[in-house]
Design a protein around this motif. Sequence first.
Motif, PDB file in Angstrom:
ATOM      1  N   GLY A 173     181.371  41.722  85.267  1.00  0.00           N
ATOM      2  CA  GLY A 173     180.353  42.723  85.550  1.00  0.00           C
ATOM      3  C   GLY A 173     180.693  43.470  86.827  1.00  0.00           C
ATOM      4  N   THR A 174     179.791  44.315  87.259  1.00  0.00           N
ATOM      5  CA  THR A 174     179.949  45.027  88.526  1.00  0.00           C
ATOM      6  C   THR A 174     178.629  44.978  89.290  1.00  0.00           C
ATOM      7  OG1 THR A 174     179.299  47.188  87.608  1.00  0.00           O
ATOM      8  CG2 THR A 174     181.662  46.621  87.559  1.00  0.00           C
ATOM      9  N   VAL A 175     178.722  45.010  90.610  1.00  0.00           N
ATOM     10  CA  VAL A 175     177.523  45.128  91.430  1.00  0.00           C
ATOM     11  C   VAL A 175     177.651  46.382  92.282  1.00  0.00           C
ATOM     12  CG1 VAL A 175     176.991  42.668  91.501  1.00  0.00           C
ATOM     13  CG2 VAL A 175     178.484  43.655  93.240  1.00  0.00           C
ATOM     14  N   SER A 176     176.522  47.030  92.497  1.00  0.00           N
ATOM     15  CA  SER A 176     176.481  48.267  93.269  1.00  0.00           C
ATOM     16  C   SER A 176     175.073  48.425  93.810  1.00  0.00           C
ATOM     17  CB  SER A 176     176.862  49.462  92.387  1.00  0.00           C
ATOM     18  OG  SER A 176     175.968  49.562  91.287  1.00  0.00           O
ATOM     19  N   PRO A 177     174.858  49.330  94.758  1.00  0.00           N
ATOM     20  CA  PRO A 177     173.483  49.578  95.210  1.00  0.00           C
ATOM     21  C   PRO A 177     172.666  50.184  94.085  1.00  0.00           C
ATOM     22  CG  PRO A 177     174.997  51.181  96.146  1.00  0.00           C
ATOM     23  CD  PRO A 177     175.842  50.152  95.494  1.00  0.00           C
ATOM     24  N   PRO A 178     171.367  49.947  94.050  1.00  0.00           N
ATOM     25  CA  PRO A 178     170.532  50.533  93.000  1.00  0.00           C
ATOM     26  C   PRO A 178     170.692  52.052  92.945  1.00  0.00           C
ATOM     27  CG  PRO A 178     169.294  48.899  94.234  1.00  0.00           C
ATOM     28  CD  PRO A 178     170.586  49.097  94.970  1.00  0.00           C
ATOM     29  N   ALA A 179     170.858  52.577  91.736  1.00  0.00           N
ATOM     30  CA  ALA A 179     171.022  54.019  91.563  1.00  0.00           C
ATOM     31  C   ALA A 179     169.664  54.707  91.615  1.00  0.00           C
ATOM     32  CB  ALA A 179     171.711  54.303  90.230  1.00  0.00           C
ATOM     33  N   LEU A 191     171.113  44.278  95.177  1.00  0.00           N
ATOM     34  CA  LEU A 191     172.182  44.934  94.436  1.00  0.00           C
ATOM     35  C   LEU A 191     171.856  44.965  92.955  1.00  0.00           C
ATOM     36  CD1 LEU A 191     175.175  43.088  96.167  1.00  0.00           C
ATOM     37  CD2 LEU A 191     174.342  45.397  96.673  1.00  0.00           C
ATOM     38  N   ARG A 192     172.459  45.891  92.257  1.00  0.00           N
ATOM     39  CA  ARG A 192     172.264  46.024  90.816  1.00  0.00           C
ATOM     40  C   ARG A 192     173.491  45.468  90.094  1.00  0.00           C
ATOM     41  NH1 ARG A 192     173.037  51.587  87.515  1.00  0.00           N
ATOM     42  NH2 ARG A 192     172.127  50.992  85.516  1.00  0.00           N
ATOM     43  N   LEU A 193     173.260  44.509  89.217  1.00  0.00           N
ATOM     44  CA  LEU A 193     174.336  43.928  88.414  1.00  0.00           C
ATOM     45  C   LEU A 193     174.351  44.566  87.038  1.00  0.00           C
ATOM     46  CD1 LEU A 193     176.511  41.735  87.727  1.00  0.00           C
ATOM     47  CD2 LEU A 193     174.594  40.249  87.079  1.00  0.00           C
ATOM     48  N   VAL A 194     175.515  45.044  86.634  1.00  0.00           N
ATOM     49  CA  VAL A 194     175.704  45.613  85.302  1.00  0.00           C
ATOM     50  C   VAL A 194     176.780  44.805  84.593  1.00  0.00           C
ATOM     51  CG1 VAL A 194     176.397  47.645  83.991  1.00  0.00           C
ATOM     52  CG2 VAL A 194     175.024  47.918  86.058  1.00  0.00           C
ATOM     53  N   PRO A 232     164.578  43.463  81.756  1.00  0.00           N
ATOM     54  CA  PRO A 232     163.995  43.250  80.422  1.00  0.00           C
ATOM     55  C   PRO A 232     164.999  43.565  79.313  1.00  0.00           C
ATOM     56  CG  PRO A 232     162.493  44.489  81.823  1.00  0.00           C
ATOM     57  CD  PRO A 232     163.789  44.431  82.552  1.00  0.00           C
ATOM     58  N   ASP A 233     164.828  42.888  78.200  1.00  0.00           N
ATOM     59  CA  ASP A 233     165.693  43.112  77.034  1.00  0.00           C
ATOM     60  C   ASP A 233     165.238  44.390  76.323  1.00  0.00           C
ATOM     61  OD1 ASP A 233     167.259  43.054  74.826  1.00  0.00           O
ATOM     62  OD2 ASP A 233     166.597  41.095  74.097  1.00  0.00           O
ATOM     63  N   ARG A 234     166.086  45.379  76.345  1.00  0.00           N
ATOM     64  CA  ARG A 234     165.799  46.631  75.651  1.00  0.00           C
ATOM     65  C   ARG A 234     166.837  46.899  74.564  1.00  0.00           C
ATOM     66  NH1 ARG A 234     164.381  48.047  81.122  1.00  0.00           N
ATOM     67  NH2 ARG A 234     162.137  48.493  81.273  1.00  0.00           N
ATOM     68  N   GLY A 235     167.396  45.817  74.067  1.00  0.00           N
ATOM     69  CA  GLY A 235     168.363  45.949  72.988  1.00  0.00           C
ATOM     70  C   GLY A 235     169.794  46.154  73.446  1.00  0.00           C
ATOM     71  N   GLN A 236     170.016  46.139  74.751  1.00  0.00           N
ATOM     72  CA  GLN A 236     171.368  46.333  75.246  1.00  0.00           C
ATOM     73  C   GLN A 236     172.196  45.067  75.045  1.00  0.00           C
ATOM     74  OE1 GLN A 236     168.585  45.899  76.923  1.00  0.00           O
ATOM     75  NE2 GLN A 236     168.891  45.620  79.135  1.00  0.00           N
ATOM     76  N   LEU A 237     173.498  45.244  74.866  1.00  0.00           N
ATOM     77  CA  LEU A 237     174.375  44.092  74.669  1.00  0.00           C
ATOM     78  C   LEU A 237     174.533  43.283  75.946  1.00  0.00           C
ATOM     79  CD1 LEU A 237     177.205  45.639  72.434  1.00  0.00           C
ATOM     80  CD2 LEU A 237     175.326  44.140  71.730  1.00  0.00           C
ATOM     81  N   ALA A 238     174.605  43.958  77.070  1.00  0.00           N
ATOM     82  CA  ALA A 238     174.756  43.273  78.356  1.00  0.00           C
ATOM     83  C   ALA A 238     173.525  43.565  79.209  1.00  0.00           C
ATOM     84  CB  ALA A 238     176.022  43.739  79.066  1.00  0.00           C
ATOM     85  N   GLY A 240     171.218  43.801  82.452  1.00  0.00           N
ATOM     86  CA  GLY A 240     171.391  43.999  83.883  1.00  0.00           C
ATOM     87  C   GLY A 240     170.577  42.977  84.656  1.00  0.00           C
ATOM     88  N   ALA A 241     170.756  42.964  85.967  1.00  0.00           N
ATOM     89  CA  ALA A 241     170.034  41.998  86.798  1.00  0.00           C
ATOM     90  C   ALA A 241     170.001  42.475  88.242  1.00  0.00           C
ATOM     91  CB  ALA A 241     170.689  40.623  86.707  1.00  0.00           C
ATOM     92  N   THR A 242     169.148  41.823  89.013  1.00  0.00           N
ATOM     93  CA  THR A 242     169.058  42.064  90.454  1.00  0.00           C
ATOM     94  C   THR A 242     169.775  40.937  91.176  1.00  0.00           C
ATOM     95  OG1 THR A 242     166.937  43.207  90.233  1.00  0.00           O
ATOM     96  CG2 THR A 242     167.491  42.332  92.406  1.00  0.00           C
TER      97      THR A 242
END
Length: 274
Positions: A173-179, A191-194, A232-238, A240-242
């Motif tokens: 994954g990647t972490v970055s500041p919240p967009a 940080l925002r985890l994608v 929340p689960d919105r149907g995405q495969l991966a 995200g997280a804080t």
Amino acid sequence: MQPTVRRRLLVVLASLTVALLVADLAHLTVADGVRRAGGLVLGPVQRALAGAPRDDLAALESENVRLRAVAAEQQHRLDELGRLDELLGGGATTGRTLLPARVVATDVSALGGRSVTIDVGSRDGVRTDSTVVAADGLVGRVVSVSPWTSDVQVLGSAASVVAVRVGPAGTLGTVSPPAPGDSESRPRGSLRLVGIAPSTPVVGDVVRTLGSVDETPYAAGIVVGTVTAVDPDRGQLARGATVRPSVDPDAIDVVAVLVPAARSTPRTPTGARR
């Protein structure tokens, strides 16, 4: 009391105060003895000073406060150095060359994030894009170097993205500041985890650096932070997280620069199995 005698007594008091502070700071077994001896001496001295001018007493009290503040600051640095020593002896930094440093300046960007200046530079072997760590984990990367100092972009600064592995499985994954357009509300400083691969992180997962070629700008296996909330689960495969960073950007003091080393021995090719 004569002014000369008073000054000598003030020197005695200040000297005993310093001795007690040093003994406490070093956890010496003689500290109790020093205190008892100090009590025997200080009693008569304090009585002699009872008639001293208020200015002299105020000056002594101010000096005692200053000395205690210095001792507390030194203890803080010793604690930080001890924790940094633990980090240097950990598996993530084994076999790597680390250069201890201290933060001497800090700056907050108008676009968000923080940068710090450390007291080592090119004369010490620091190069641009070197990884910088603290006792608790990743601080950031070196973005500019002068002979005696270096500037470090702290994790979470605007436009900084770090490739990571998440949890025991090491999911990418990647972490970055919240967009600005982030659909989730995240706490300040987080940080925002994608996720890159299909995955669902778990609260409590430790996030570590994936690593870069030649360990620049980020060496592998350095703790970045911990997952504190899952999107929340919105149907995405991966999902995200804080992520809460392991290093508080407002309290960075003692750090270490991982000095990249060029590979001196080529890897041995492995033949294909039949």
